[in-house]
Design a protein around this motif. Structure first.
Motif, PDB file in Angstrom:
ATOM      1  N   ALA A 282       0.845  -1.195   0.000  1.00  0.00           N
ATOM      2  CA  ALA A 282       0.000   0.000   0.000  1.00  0.00           C
ATOM      3  C   ALA A 282       0.877   1.240   0.000  1.00  0.00           C
ATOM      4  O   ALA A 282       1.811   1.345   0.797  1.00  0.00           O
ATOM      5  N   PRO A 283       0.610   2.186  -0.899  1.00  0.00           N
ATOM      6  CA  PRO A 283       1.464   3.380  -0.973  1.00  0.00           C
ATOM      7  C   PRO A 283       1.250   4.302   0.216  1.00  0.00           C
ATOM      8  O   PRO A 283       0.197   4.269   0.870  1.00  0.00           O
ATOM      9  N   PRO A 284       2.224   5.168   0.520  1.00  0.00           N
ATOM     10  CA  PRO A 284       2.051   6.158   1.597  1.00  0.00           C
ATOM     11  C   PRO A 284       0.873   7.077   1.303  1.00  0.00           C
ATOM     12  O   PRO A 284       0.513   7.308   0.152  1.00  0.00           O
ATOM     13  N   VAL A 285       0.304   7.625   2.361  1.00  0.00           N
ATOM     14  CA  VAL A 285      -0.844   8.525   2.237  1.00  0.00           C
ATOM     15  C   VAL A 285      -0.354   9.948   2.492  1.00  0.00           C
ATOM     16  O   VAL A 285       0.079  10.263   3.602  1.00  0.00           O
ATOM     17  N   PRO A 286      -0.386  10.827   1.487  1.00  0.00           N
ATOM     18  CA  PRO A 286       0.066  12.213   1.691  1.00  0.00           C
ATOM     19  C   PRO A 286      -0.953  13.008   2.492  1.00  0.00           C
ATOM     20  O   PRO A 286      -2.127  13.116   2.111  1.00  0.00           O
TER      21      PRO A 286
ATOM     22  N   LEU B 294     -12.173   8.252  14.787  1.00  0.00           N
ATOM     23  CA  LEU B 294     -12.230   9.702  14.623  1.00  0.00           C
ATOM     24  C   LEU B 294     -11.101  10.189  13.716  1.00  0.00           C
ATOM     25  O   LEU B 294     -11.304  11.028  12.826  1.00  0.00           O
ATOM     26  N   LEU B 295      -9.911   9.667  13.925  1.00  0.00           N
ATOM     27  CA  LEU B 295      -8.773  10.084  13.108  1.00  0.00           C
ATOM     28  C   LEU B 295      -8.933   9.656  11.657  1.00  0.00           C
ATOM     29  O   LEU B 295      -8.584  10.400  10.733  1.00  0.00           O
ATOM     30  N   TYR B 296      -9.472   8.468  11.448  1.00  0.00           N
ATOM     31  CA  TYR B 296      -9.644   8.022  10.067  1.00  0.00           C
ATOM     32  C   TYR B 296     -10.695   8.877   9.346  1.00  0.00           C
ATOM     33  O   TYR B 296     -10.548   9.185   8.152  1.00  0.00           O
ATOM     34  N   ARG B 297     -11.731   9.301  10.064  1.00  0.00           N
ATOM     35  CA  ARG B 297     -12.718  10.207   9.462  1.00  0.00           C
ATOM     36  C   ARG B 297     -12.052  11.524   9.066  1.00  0.00           C
ATOM     37  O   ARG B 297     -12.328  12.075   7.992  1.00  0.00           O
ATOM     38  N   LEU B 298     -11.154  12.025   9.931  1.00  0.00           N
ATOM     39  CA  LEU B 298     -10.440  13.262   9.610  1.00  0.00           C
ATOM     40  C   LEU B 298      -9.561  13.067   8.378  1.00  0.00           C
ATOM     41  O   LEU B 298      -9.547  13.917   7.471  1.00  0.00           O
ATOM     42  N   ILE B 299      -8.817  11.972   8.327  1.00  0.00           N
ATOM     43  CA  ILE B 299      -7.943  11.694   7.195  1.00  0.00           C
ATOM     44  C   ILE B 299      -8.759  11.560   5.907  1.00  0.00           C
ATOM     45  O   ILE B 299      -8.387  12.084   4.853  1.00  0.00           O
ATOM     46  N   TRP B 300      -9.877  10.879   5.979  1.00  0.00           N
ATOM     47  CA  TRP B 300     -10.742  10.686   4.812  1.00  0.00           C
ATOM     48  C   TRP B 300     -11.206  12.039   4.255  1.00  0.00           C
ATOM     49  O   TRP B 300     -11.196  12.261   3.039  1.00  0.00           O
ATOM     50  N   ARG B 301     -11.587  12.923   5.164  1.00  0.00           N
ATOM     51  CA  ARG B 301     -12.037  14.247   4.727  1.00  0.00           C
ATOM     52  C   ARG B 301     -10.880  15.077   4.164  1.00  0.00           C
ATOM     53  O   ARG B 301     -11.047  15.802   3.183  1.00  0.00           O
ATOM     54  N   ALA B 302      -9.706  14.956   4.773  1.00  0.00           N
ATOM     55  CA  ALA B 302      -8.552  15.691   4.264  1.00  0.00           C
ATOM     56  C   ALA B 302      -8.182  15.217   2.857  1.00  0.00           C
ATOM     57  O   ALA B 302      -7.877  16.025   1.979  1.00  0.00           O
ATOM     58  N   LEU B 303      -8.254  13.902   2.626  1.00  0.00           N
ATOM     59  CA  LEU B 303      -7.938  13.367   1.306  1.00  0.00           C
ATOM     60  C   LEU B 303      -8.996  13.729   0.278  1.00  0.00           C
ATOM     61  O   LEU B 303      -8.726  13.741  -0.930  1.00  0.00           O
ATOM     62  N   ALA B 304     -10.203  14.053   0.772  1.00  0.00           N
ATOM     63  CA  ALA B 304     -11.290  14.424  -0.133  1.00  0.00           C
ATOM     64  C   ALA B 304     -11.193  15.881  -0.576  1.00  0.00           C
ATOM     65  O   ALA B 304     -12.041  16.344  -1.350  1.00  0.00           O
ATOM     66  N   GLY B 305     -10.197  16.605  -0.054  1.00  0.00           N
ATOM     67  CA  GLY B 305      -9.992  17.972  -0.513  1.00  0.00           C
ATOM     68  C   GLY B 305     -10.110  19.045   0.544  1.00  0.00           C
ATOM     69  O   GLY B 305      -9.869  20.224   0.260  1.00  0.00           O
TER      70      GLY B 305
END
Length: 472
Positions: free
Chosen positions: A53-57, A80-91
């Motif tokens: 799996a590639p790194p997540v920027p 909670l952290l994964y929800r934050l990361i998901w939203r950050a990756l969404a823009g």
């Protein structure tokens, strides 16, 4: 649903591997079930399955928040952290600036709780000496953190006690340092701790107690504030607490002796009414302290007014300069002259909001010599810095910053109690009661003569402030 099970405690590496795997599979937060126990990922090996799996920027601020919040005991922290990361990756790249967002607000509270717990461990852990058969000594400490912070707090102890052989035991993990390498271990019990240091001589604990007695200021006695800053849960492990009842009983007598000695001193210091107000009751708020400062007379006459600190209580960063300048004295605000404007520019370039920083000075009044129509700044003496030190320490105790930045040698002297060579000791430094950082005063940058040197000095100053932001 995708089950993800991480190790108990602060499993940062396991969480990162899980996030890489989940993002690669485009798994939405609502499709993931997080738990703690034996490590596994989707029913397999976390490390093995995430190897491809590639790194997540992620934005740097999000990554820093992850590193802190995984240390919290909150069972939902990973979700909670994964929800934050998901939203950050969404823009939503500036997501953490949305302070009213429920998710951001909740994670900020978890972040604050972990950082406070780390600060408490730094402040209230005490080693006891355990003699070795070969005549050497090692040191053992017991601490009970609220969260899984042992590894996060470790660099502080390695840096401060690098030359000692020590062990830190806690109910959530242990640390061992042998002067060369740091080793982590399993949780310990109080019984293990007592068995490990039962032979510790009293002289080491006595040293802590004498140090506390020598630094105790009877004029600032405030039992309620003491209990708030040093909760009872830590008292059993603090040798100095045995001295507190006697110090409290003797405080009124010692304060009266201070007042009498002050009255007999020919040098003019703060007026009797301000000292008397301190003697009756130490200030309980920053506003009360500021009223005392405003009523005090300048140690060196001539200043228009006391220049108070500026910024929010609870600010993560407090910046301490030397003393007010001509424009600060006229306006009654810190850092509004040429050096202050340069500081504002450097803070902005380093990504630090000046409005969220607490700004103050080691000396509260402008010291100068009159030359024609100009008031020329004069550096305060060591005695003058010490005179104002009580104000500064009390002020910072109300602000409660995570990190205190000393701009220049005068501020470093006021915060550390010793002379500091700024260019040689530039960088992180432990002050008396706070994590600190030493850098140059912006007025130094204004005095650099040549253009290339000035640009390099400014770039180094901005780099220091970026380190400050990361540390805070």
């Amino acid at each position: 649903m995708l089950p993800v099970t991480l190790r108990e405690g602060a499993d940062l590496d396991g969480f990162r591997r899980a996030v890489r795997r989940l993002v690669a599979r485009r798994a939405a937060p609502e499709d993931v079930v997080w738990s703690s126990g034996a490590p596994s990922l989707f029913g397999g090996d976390a490390e093995g399955e995430s190897g491809d799996a590639p790194p997540v920027p992620l934005p740097r601020a999000v990554g820093a928040l992850v590193e802190t919040v995984v240390c919290h005991r909150e069972p939902e922290r990973h979700a909670l952290l994964y929800r934050l990361i998901w939203r950050a990756l969404a823009g939503e790249r500036a997501l953490l600036d949305q302070h009213a967002d429920p998710l951001v607000h909740r994670l900020a509270l978890l972040d604050k709780a972990v950082r406070r717990d780390i600060h408490k461990m730094h402040a209230f852990l005490r080693f006891r000496e355990v003699p070795e058969p070969d005549g050497g000594a090692r040191y053992v400490a017991w601490f009970e953190p609220d969260h899984f912070i042992v590894e996060a707090a470790a660099p502080f102890f390695v840096e401060r006690f690098e030359s000692m052989v020590w062990t830190i035991l806690t109910p959530v993990g242990s640390l061992r340092w042998d002067r060369r390498s740091l080793m982590t271990g399993p949780p310990a019990t109080r019984t293990e701790r007592l068995a490990d240091d039962s032979s510790a001589p009293d002289r080491f604990a006595e040293g802590w107690r004498r140090y506390y007695e020598s630094t105790f200021n009877p004029a600032r006695v405030n039992p309620a504030a003491m209990r708030a800053e040093m909760p009872r849960k830590y008292w059993a492990n603090l040798p100095e607490t045995a001295a507190i009842p006697g110090l409290l009983r003797s405080a009124p007598t010692r304060v009266q002796a201070m007042i009498e000695a002050e009255a007999a001193t020919p040098r003019r210091r703060m007026p009797d009414k301000a000292v008397a107000a301190m003697a009756r009751q130490a200030p309980e708020t920053l506003a009360e302290l500021n009223r005392l400062i405003q009523r005090s007379e300048p140690l060196v006459p001539g200043a228009t007014q006391a220049v108070l600190g500026e910024g929010p209580e609870g600010a993560a960063i407090a910046i301490v300069g030397e003393q007010p300048g001509d424009q600060e004295d006229a306006q009654g605000r810190p850092f509004v002259g040429p050096a202050g404007r340069l500081l504002s520019a450097a803070l902005a370039e380093a990504g630090i909001d000046r409005g969220g920083v607490y700004l103050t000075n080691a000396v509260k009044h402008f010291k100068f010599v009159q030359r024609g129509g100009r008031r020329i700044h004069q550096s305060p003496t060591t005695g003058e810095v010490k005179h104002y030190r009580w104000w500064l320490r009390t002020e910072l105790s109300f602000v409660r910053p995570r990190l205190v930045v000393a701009l220049g040698a005068t501020a470093a002297l006021a915060l550390s109690g010793r002379s500091v060579s700024v260019l040689r000791e530039r960088g992180p430094m432990a002050f008396e009661g706070w994590d600190g950082f030493v850098t140059v005063h912006p007025s130094y940058l204004l005095r650099v003569p040549d253009g290339d040197g000035k640009r390099q000095a400014y770039a180094d100053f901005v780099a220091d402030l970026r380190r400050v932001a990361a540390l805070a």
